[in-house]
Design a protein around this motif. Structure first.
Motif, PDB file in Angstrom:
ATOM      1  N   LEU A 147     -10.109   1.113   8.931  1.00  0.00           N
ATOM      2  CA  LEU A 147      -8.649   1.117   8.943  1.00  0.00           C
ATOM      3  C   LEU A 147      -8.115   2.546   8.982  1.00  0.00           C
ATOM      4  N   ASP A 148      -8.683   3.428   8.164  1.00  0.00           N
ATOM      5  CA  ASP A 148      -8.203   4.805   8.130  1.00  0.00           C
ATOM      6  C   ASP A 148      -8.505   5.544   9.422  1.00  0.00           C
ATOM      7  N   CYS A 149      -9.585   5.176  10.080  1.00  0.00           N
ATOM      8  CA  CYS A 149      -9.856   5.756  11.408  1.00  0.00           C
ATOM      9  C   CYS A 149      -8.825   5.295  12.426  1.00  0.00           C
ATOM     10  N   LEU A 150      -8.386   4.069  12.332  1.00  0.00           N
ATOM     11  CA  LEU A 150      -7.307   3.589  13.195  1.00  0.00           C
ATOM     12  C   LEU A 150      -6.024   4.352  12.931  1.00  0.00           C
ATOM     13  N   ARG A 151      -5.727   4.592  11.660  1.00  0.00           N
ATOM     14  CA  ARG A 151      -4.469   5.238  11.275  1.00  0.00           C
ATOM     15  C   ARG A 151      -4.529   6.759  11.346  1.00  0.00           C
ATOM     16  N   GLY A 152      -5.746   7.305  11.379  1.00  0.00           N
ATOM     17  CA  GLY A 152      -5.888   8.760  11.398  1.00  0.00           C
ATOM     18  C   GLY A 152      -5.488   9.410  10.095  1.00  0.00           C
ATOM     19  N   VAL A 153      -5.841   8.767   8.962  1.00  0.00           N
ATOM     20  CA  VAL A 153      -5.515   9.307   7.638  1.00  0.00           C
ATOM     21  C   VAL A 153      -6.773   9.303   6.775  1.00  0.00           C
ATOM     22  N   ALA A 154      -6.761  10.133   5.734  1.00  0.00           N
ATOM     23  CA  ALA A 154      -7.874  10.199   4.795  1.00  0.00           C
ATOM     24  C   ALA A 154      -7.397   9.694   3.443  1.00  0.00           C
ATOM     25  N   VAL A 155      -7.613   8.420   3.177  1.00  0.00           N
ATOM     26  CA  VAL A 155      -7.179   7.816   1.913  1.00  0.00           C
ATOM     27  C   VAL A 155      -8.387   7.093   1.325  1.00  0.00           C
ATOM     28  N   PHE A 156      -9.235   7.838   0.647  1.00  0.00           N
ATOM     29  CA  PHE A 156     -10.487   7.272   0.144  1.00  0.00           C
ATOM     30  C   PHE A 156     -10.172   6.210  -0.908  1.00  0.00           C
ATOM     31  N   PRO A 157     -10.694   5.000  -0.728  1.00  0.00           N
ATOM     32  CA  PRO A 157     -10.323   3.888  -1.606  1.00  0.00           C
ATOM     33  C   PRO A 157     -10.686   4.126  -3.064  1.00  0.00           C
ATOM     34  N   THR A 158      -9.724   3.884  -3.932  1.00  0.00           N
ATOM     35  CA  THR A 158      -9.763   3.983  -5.395  1.00  0.00           C
ATOM     36  C   THR A 158      -9.922   5.418  -5.911  1.00  0.00           C
ATOM     37  N   LEU A 159     -10.037   6.389  -5.025  1.00  0.00           N
ATOM     38  CA  LEU A 159      -9.946   7.794  -5.424  1.00  0.00           C
ATOM     39  C   LEU A 159      -8.624   8.391  -4.976  1.00  0.00           C
ATOM     40  N   ASP A 160      -8.204   8.083  -3.761  1.00  0.00           N
ATOM     41  CA  ASP A 160      -6.926   8.569  -3.245  1.00  0.00           C
ATOM     42  C   ASP A 160      -5.811   7.538  -3.394  1.00  0.00           C
ATOM     43  N   VAL A 161      -6.155   6.290  -3.525  1.00  0.00           N
ATOM     44  CA  VAL A 161      -5.151   5.233  -3.635  1.00  0.00           C
ATOM     45  C   VAL A 161      -5.698   4.123  -4.515  1.00  0.00           C
ATOM     46  N   PHE A 162      -4.835   3.561  -5.330  1.00  0.00           N
ATOM     47  CA  PHE A 162      -5.199   2.364  -6.089  1.00  0.00           C
ATOM     48  C   PHE A 162      -4.195   1.253  -5.867  1.00  0.00           C
ATOM     49  N   TYR A 163      -2.903   1.599  -5.867  1.00  0.00           N
ATOM     50  CA  TYR A 163      -1.847   0.598  -5.759  1.00  0.00           C
ATOM     51  C   TYR A 163      -1.189   0.655  -4.384  1.00  0.00           C
ATOM     52  N   PRO A 164      -1.382  -0.347  -3.525  1.00  0.00           N
ATOM     53  CA  PRO A 164      -0.665  -0.381  -2.250  1.00  0.00           C
ATOM     54  C   PRO A 164       0.800  -0.789  -2.455  1.00  0.00           C
ATOM     55  N   HIS A 165       1.640  -0.418  -1.536  1.00  0.00           N
ATOM     56  CA  HIS A 165       3.082  -0.632  -1.673  1.00  0.00           C
ATOM     57  C   HIS A 165       3.499  -2.079  -1.930  1.00  0.00           C
ATOM     58  N   PRO A 166       2.929  -3.079  -1.216  1.00  0.00           N
ATOM     59  CA  PRO A 166       3.419  -4.447  -1.425  1.00  0.00           C
ATOM     60  C   PRO A 166       3.233  -4.994  -2.830  1.00  0.00           C
ATOM     61  N   LEU A 167       2.456  -4.299  -3.685  1.00  0.00           N
ATOM     62  CA  LEU A 167       2.357  -4.720  -5.081  1.00  0.00           C
ATOM     63  C   LEU A 167       3.506  -4.170  -5.912  1.00  0.00           C
ATOM     64  N   GLY A 168       4.454  -3.528  -5.236  1.00  0.00           N
ATOM     65  CA  GLY A 168       5.599  -2.990  -5.938  1.00  0.00           C
ATOM     66  C   GLY A 168       5.329  -1.627  -6.528  1.00  0.00           C
ATOM     67  N   VAL A 169       4.344  -0.919  -5.961  1.00  0.00           N
ATOM     68  CA  VAL A 169       3.930   0.354  -6.514  1.00  0.00           C
ATOM     69  C   VAL A 169       4.088   1.436  -5.461  1.00  0.00           C
ATOM     70  N   SER A 170       4.590   2.568  -5.831  1.00  0.00           N
ATOM     71  CA  SER A 170       4.698   3.685  -4.898  1.00  0.00           C
ATOM     72  C   SER A 170       3.524   4.613  -5.078  1.00  0.00           C
ATOM     73  N   ARG A 171       3.069   5.195  -3.995  1.00  0.00           N
ATOM     74  CA  ARG A 171       1.951   6.119  -4.044  1.00  0.00           C
ATOM     75  C   ARG A 171       2.354   7.419  -3.390  1.00  0.00           C
ATOM     76  N   HIS A 172       1.976   8.548  -3.977  1.00  0.00           N
ATOM     77  CA  HIS A 172       2.195   9.817  -3.326  1.00  0.00           C
ATOM     78  C   HIS A 172       1.095  10.773  -3.747  1.00  0.00           C
ATOM     79  N   ARG A 173       0.900  11.782  -2.932  1.00  0.00           N
ATOM     80  CA  ARG A 173       0.040  12.877  -3.316  1.00  0.00           C
ATOM     81  C   ARG A 173       0.917  14.119  -3.404  1.00  0.00           C
ATOM     82  N   SER A 174       0.575  15.022  -4.289  1.00  0.00           N
ATOM     83  CA  SER A 174       1.385  16.210  -4.488  1.00  0.00           C
ATOM     84  C   SER A 174       1.454  17.015  -3.209  1.00  0.00           C
ATOM     85  N   GLU A 175       2.572  17.711  -3.017  1.00  0.00           N
ATOM     86  CA  GLU A 175       2.707  18.587  -1.864  1.00  0.00           C
ATOM     87  C   GLU A 175       1.731  19.744  -1.997  1.00  0.00           C
TER      88      GLU A 175
END
Length: 416
Positions: free
Chosen positions: A387-415
């Protein structure tokens, strides 16, 4: 040598094919949905399960049902695949079974383990139903784990440090920020200094041994990753000290060879011209690049790029496609470097590894007669990588992201 050629395979000359990648992700999700049984969860896989058939089902986030549920919810939230199963309704049963698994395997006191314990299951439940009781239980697990002697991501306080960061991002509740700072302060106090190597490190009390790992799961950079991610929760002086420490240790422990670089598994490991270093996420350059790719300055850029070249030179991991010790985990090196540099060759390389990983999971499915239903060690993690290769992003599962948006959770990484 920076890697052992025997542990790697020639890259298959397969052209990037978005449609095929999409179809493979959907097939993995559909198969995982179809094989789920509430009483037995998912079929055991010989490569993940070493005990006899009477042992309880695997349930941890790392290589069991919790990780499978996490991945299926995440992939559904991405919009690429769907499920008719309401996974939230099964989490409490999985939590109870995970308690049995911990007791059976001798880790009965490891409820706070981020990759093996009750903690991530409660985090998933909290996303569905954020009750005061769940918040209290989560806070207690994190607080009680601050002095854990493992001092690494899987079992120790670096894992609960990451959990506190995710929970703060989820809620904005200062309670989690305070726990993050308390955990970071304890880890700072536990740092040791090596006169031999002129750098800081941690000693891990792990599986009955005292070791000084450097890697992306049990080691130094695994702890650096949540500190980098949550640096906005630290004051400026504290983060400055952390950044200087991280950069120095990573520089001091690098092994260079002909413009390429890798890292040994332990600070105390002796590297000789005959040594063959590991080249996988859990020990070696891939974990270093992924864990350090969000560092806010360029002090390590030359190292990270040289490490990426080493991963490419080594080629896919021969043993399989998994995140922890396989081709997909190594492929995240290229996605991380693409995200950091915007150089398109890194995305091209990530996608080349993606096509190779598809071949590997399909070959294993034929060999074993089933998919491998796990996140860090199996096909669900590979699906997230695709999926990340399709999107061209690096979001390593459970290290870079835990809560996806549809669960009512916002995710961000620091600038940066």
């Amino acid at each position: 040598m920076l890697f052992d050629p025997i542990r790697h395979a020639p890259l298959l000359p397969v052209t990037w094919d978005e449609q095929r990648v999409h179809e493979v992700i959907v097939r993995i999700v559909d198969d995982s949905n179809a094989t789920f049984e509430p009483e037995t969860l998912w079929p055991k896989h010989p490569l993940d399960f070493e005990s006899d058939t009477e042992s309880p089902p695997l349930t941890p986030l790392y290589f069991g049902a919790t990780g499978t549920v996490w991945a299926l919810q995440y992939l559904e939230a991405s919009g690429i695949a769907s499920s008719h199963i309401k996974w939230g309704e099964h989490l409490d049963s999985i939590r109870v079974r995970n308690r049995t698994w911990l007791d059976t395997t001798g880790y009965g006191t490891a409820d706070a383990s981020f990759l093996m314990g009750e903690l991530p299951i409660l985090m998933l439940q909290y996303a569905h139903t954020p009750t005061a009781a769940l918040e209290t239980r989560l806070a207690k697990l994190i607080n009680d784990n601050i002095d854990h002697p493992a001092r690494e991501l899987m079992w120790g306080s670096p894992g609960t440090l990451l959990a506190a960061c995710f929970l703060y991002e989820c809620t904005g509740n200062e309670r989690w920020a305070a726990l993050f700072r308390d955990t970071a302060a304890c880890l700072w106090d536990q740092l040791e200094w090596s006169d031999e190597h002129n750098c800081h490190y941690w000693t891990q009390d792990l599986y009955g041994k005292h070791v000084n790992y450097l890697d992306g799961v049990h080691g130094f950079v695994a702890t650096a990753s949540p500190l980098i991610r949550g640096r906005h929760l630290l004051d400026t002086a504290d983060w400055s000290r952390w950044q200087e420490t991280i950069v120095n240790t990573v520089h001091r422990t690098a092994t260079w060879e002909h413009g390429r670089v890798n890292w040994r598994a332990r600070l105390s490991s002796v590297v000789t011209p005959e040594s063959c270093l590991l080249m996988q996420f859990c020990h070696g350059a891939p974990g270093f690049v992924v864990c350090l790719a969000n560092l806010p300055d360029k002090a390590l850029d030359d190292l990270l790029i040289a490490a990426g070249e080493t991963v490419w030179d080594a080629g896919p991991v021969a043993k399989g496609a998994s995140l922890c010790h396989g081709t997909a985990g190594n492929g995240y090196t290229f996605l991380a470097l693409y995200q950091r540099t915007r150089n398109p060759r890194w995305l091209e390389r990530a996608r080349a590894f993606a096509m190779h990983s598809i071949h590997q999971i399909e070959a294993h499915a034929v060999q074993y007669g089933q998919l491998r239903y796990s996140l860090w060690t199996g096909d669900l993690g590979v699906a997230v990588y695709l999926l990340d290769c399709l999107r061209g992003v690096a979001v390593f599962p459970t290290l870079d992201v835990f809560y996806p948006h549809p669960l009512g959770v916002s995710r961000h990484r620091s600038e940066r």
